[in-house]
Design a protein around this motif. Structure first.
Motif, PDB file in Angstrom:
ATOM      1  N   THR A  52       6.237  -3.194   6.301  1.00  0.00           N
ATOM      2  CA  THR A  52       5.291  -4.301   6.193  1.00  0.00           C
ATOM      3  C   THR A  52       4.983  -4.872   7.566  1.00  0.00           C
ATOM      4  N   TRP A  53       3.697  -4.983   7.844  1.00  0.00           N
ATOM      5  CA  TRP A  53       3.205  -5.654   9.038  1.00  0.00           C
ATOM      6  C   TRP A  53       2.579  -6.957   8.574  1.00  0.00           C
ATOM      7  N   GLN A  54       3.059  -8.067   9.080  1.00  0.00           N
ATOM      8  CA  GLN A  54       2.506  -9.361   8.692  1.00  0.00           C
ATOM      9  C   GLN A  54       2.063 -10.117   9.934  1.00  0.00           C
ATOM     10  N   ALA A  55       0.774 -10.474   9.971  1.00  0.00           N
ATOM     11  CA  ALA A  55       0.213 -11.159  11.133  1.00  0.00           C
ATOM     12  C   ALA A  55       0.205 -12.666  10.947  1.00  0.00           C
ATOM     13  N   ALA A  56       0.012 -13.100   9.738  1.00  0.00           N
ATOM     14  CA  ALA A  56      -0.026 -14.521   9.408  1.00  0.00           C
ATOM     15  C   ALA A  56       0.466 -14.650   7.975  1.00  0.00           C
ATOM     16  N   SER A  57       0.713 -15.874   7.545  1.00  0.00           N
ATOM     17  CA  SER A  57       1.259 -16.054   6.199  1.00  0.00           C
ATOM     18  C   SER A  57       0.335 -15.483   5.123  1.00  0.00           C
ATOM     19  N   ASP A  58      -0.950 -15.380   5.423  1.00  0.00           N
ATOM     20  CA  ASP A  58      -1.888 -14.880   4.418  1.00  0.00           C
ATOM     21  C   ASP A  58      -2.479 -13.512   4.759  1.00  0.00           C
ATOM     22  N   GLN A  59      -1.931 -12.824   5.768  1.00  0.00           N
ATOM     23  CA  GLN A  59      -2.454 -11.520   6.161  1.00  0.00           C
ATOM     24  C   GLN A  59      -1.319 -10.523   6.353  1.00  0.00           C
ATOM     25  N   LEU A  60      -1.352  -9.434   5.572  1.00  0.00           N
ATOM     26  CA  LEU A  60      -0.306  -8.432   5.697  1.00  0.00           C
ATOM     27  C   LEU A  60      -0.791  -7.079   5.220  1.00  0.00           C
ATOM     28  N   PHE A  61      -0.049  -6.065   5.617  1.00  0.00           N
ATOM     29  CA  PHE A  61      -0.277  -4.694   5.161  1.00  0.00           C
ATOM     30  C   PHE A  61       1.085  -4.097   4.867  1.00  0.00           C
ATOM     31  N   SER A  62       1.225  -3.474   3.697  1.00  0.00           N
ATOM     32  CA  SER A  62       2.504  -2.910   3.291  1.00  0.00           C
ATOM     33  C   SER A  62       2.312  -1.490   2.765  1.00  0.00           C
ATOM     34  N   ILE A  63       3.223  -0.609   3.157  1.00  0.00           N
ATOM     35  CA  ILE A  63       3.246   0.776   2.682  1.00  0.00           C
ATOM     36  C   ILE A  63       4.615   1.021   2.068  1.00  0.00           C
ATOM     37  N   SER A  64       4.633   1.514   0.843  1.00  0.00           N
ATOM     38  CA  SER A  64       5.877   1.865   0.166  1.00  0.00           C
ATOM     39  C   SER A  64       5.985   3.386   0.110  1.00  0.00           C
ATOM     40  N   VAL A  65       7.152   3.906   0.495  1.00  0.00           N
ATOM     41  CA  VAL A  65       7.371   5.349   0.564  1.00  0.00           C
ATOM     42  C   VAL A  65       8.530   5.716  -0.361  1.00  0.00           C
ATOM     43  N   ALA A  66       8.316   6.724  -1.199  1.00  0.00           N
ATOM     44  CA  ALA A  66       9.325   7.168  -2.164  1.00  0.00           C
ATOM     45  C   ALA A  66       9.930   8.508  -1.742  1.00  0.00           C
ATOM     46  N   ALA A  67      11.075   8.820  -2.296  1.00  0.00           N
ATOM     47  CA  ALA A  67      11.722  10.108  -2.041  1.00  0.00           C
ATOM     48  C   ALA A  67      10.830  11.265  -2.485  1.00  0.00           C
ATOM     49  N   SER A  68      10.023  11.054  -3.511  1.00  0.00           N
ATOM     50  CA  SER A  68       9.132  12.086  -4.034  1.00  0.00           C
ATOM     51  C   SER A  68       7.966  12.396  -3.101  1.00  0.00           C
ATOM     52  N   GLY A  69       7.749  11.544  -2.093  1.00  0.00           N
ATOM     53  CA  GLY A  69       6.612  11.714  -1.194  1.00  0.00           C
ATOM     54  C   GLY A  69       5.422  10.855  -1.585  1.00  0.00           C
ATOM     55  N   ALA A  70       5.560  10.100  -2.673  1.00  0.00           N
ATOM     56  CA  ALA A  70       4.481   9.189  -3.068  1.00  0.00           C
ATOM     57  C   ALA A  70       4.413   8.037  -2.071  1.00  0.00           C
ATOM     58  N   VAL A  71       3.194   7.673  -1.702  1.00  0.00           N
ATOM     59  CA  VAL A  71       2.949   6.580  -0.773  1.00  0.00           C
ATOM     60  C   VAL A  71       1.974   5.621  -1.447  1.00  0.00           C
ATOM     61  N   ALA A  72       2.349   4.350  -1.506  1.00  0.00           N
ATOM     62  CA  ALA A  72       1.452   3.321  -2.039  1.00  0.00           C
ATOM     63  C   ALA A  72       1.248   2.288  -0.949  1.00  0.00           C
ATOM     64  N   PHE A  73       0.022   1.795  -0.817  1.00  0.00           N
ATOM     65  CA  PHE A  73      -0.245   0.792   0.205  1.00  0.00           C
ATOM     66  C   PHE A  73      -1.099  -0.323  -0.364  1.00  0.00           C
ATOM     67  N   ALA A  74      -0.911  -1.503   0.211  1.00  0.00           N
ATOM     68  CA  ALA A  74      -1.674  -2.673  -0.210  1.00  0.00           C
ATOM     69  C   ALA A  74      -1.830  -3.596   0.982  1.00  0.00           C
TER      70      ALA A  74
ATOM     71  N   ARG B 197      -3.585  -7.571   2.312  1.00  0.00           N
ATOM     72  CA  ARG B 197      -4.285  -8.844   2.124  1.00  0.00           C
ATOM     73  C   ARG B 197      -4.747  -9.234   3.522  1.00  0.00           C
ATOM     74  N   LEU B 198      -6.062  -9.266   3.698  1.00  0.00           N
ATOM     75  CA  LEU B 198      -6.635  -9.500   5.018  1.00  0.00           C
ATOM     76  C   LEU B 198      -7.272 -10.880   5.088  1.00  0.00           C
ATOM     77  N   ALA B 199      -7.796 -11.201   6.252  1.00  0.00           N
ATOM     78  CA  ALA B 199      -8.471 -12.486   6.457  1.00  0.00           C
ATOM     79  C   ALA B 199      -9.592 -12.647   5.429  1.00  0.00           C
ATOM     80  N   GLY B 200      -9.785 -13.861   4.997  1.00  0.00           N
ATOM     81  CA  GLY B 200     -10.837 -14.145   4.036  1.00  0.00           C
ATOM     82  C   GLY B 200     -10.480 -13.758   2.607  1.00  0.00           C
ATOM     83  N   GLY B 201      -9.212 -13.422   2.381  1.00  0.00           N
ATOM     84  CA  GLY B 201      -8.775 -13.078   1.032  1.00  0.00           C
ATOM     85  C   GLY B 201      -9.120 -11.670   0.587  1.00  0.00           C
ATOM     86  N   VAL B 202      -9.574 -10.821   1.512  1.00  0.00           N
ATOM     87  CA  VAL B 202      -9.913  -9.435   1.166  1.00  0.00           C
ATOM     88  C   VAL B 202      -8.622  -8.688   0.862  1.00  0.00           C
ATOM     89  N   GLU B 203      -8.604  -8.033  -0.288  1.00  0.00           N
ATOM     90  CA  GLU B 203      -7.431  -7.247  -0.693  1.00  0.00           C
ATOM     91  C   GLU B 203      -7.859  -5.839  -1.059  1.00  0.00           C
TER      92      GLU B 203
END
Length: 163
Positions: free
Chosen positions: A100-122, A124-130
């Motif tokens: 997880t990279w978090q720039a401000a309390s309301d702005q972050l980017f997170s990547i979840s990585v599994a043993a299976s090789g599945a990658v999920a990302f989400a 929340r950017l400036a202006g509430g863009v998700e």
């Protein structure tokens, strides 16, 4: 040549030396990112290697998951400027690892990585863009990696990724 000037041989040689120096710097920055991430991963892996590491029934973080995170960081580093801070590495109760990279309390980017090789990302950017998405490690195109890198770097700088 469409209005472009052709450099003389001395300027061309200087440009080639500068390009070589920039590539060396990019490799050094990548090495630092990968080395620091590996160090953090080892610490998390040691703390979460046994089932129920959280006292609430969490699955153990496997070495395969750790290796998958290392692979993702290796693939992603070329698309991150050296000014981007290291991510927080957080174990999930299902045995996955999240970066997880978090720039401000309301702005972050997170990547979840599994043993299976599945990658999920989400994110929340400036202006509430998700936005969010899923991919598979090993089949992520350069365009996907570039988009992820641009999104992460956009949290911290107006700079462009290294490539």
């Amino acid at each position: 040549f469409g209005g472009r000037r052709v450099a003389d041989p001395a300027t061309s040689a200087t440009l080639l030396r500068l390009q070589g120096a920039m590539q060396s710097h990019a490799r050094a920055s990548a090495s630092d990112l990968i080395s620091a991430t590996r160090s953090m991963l080892r610490g998390v892996a040691e703390e979460c290697a046994a089932p129920d590491w959280d006292g609430a029934g969490a699955n153990a973080v496997s070495m395969t998951t750790v290796q998958n995170v290392e692979r993702l960081i290796g693939d992603l580093h070329a698309f991150l400027p050296s000014s981007v801070p290291l991510p927080d590495i957080v174990p999930d109760n299902d045995g996955d690892l999240s970066l997880t990279w978090q720039a401000a309390s309301d702005q972050l980017f997170s990547i979840s990585v599994a043993a299976s090789g599945a990658v999920a990302f989400a994110s929340r950017l400036a202006g509430g863009v998700e936005f969010h998405g899923k991919a598979r490690l090993g089949s992520m195109s350069e365009d996907i990696l570039r988009s992820l890198g641009t999104t992460i770097s956009g949290l911290f700088t107006d700079g462009k990724p290294r490539r």
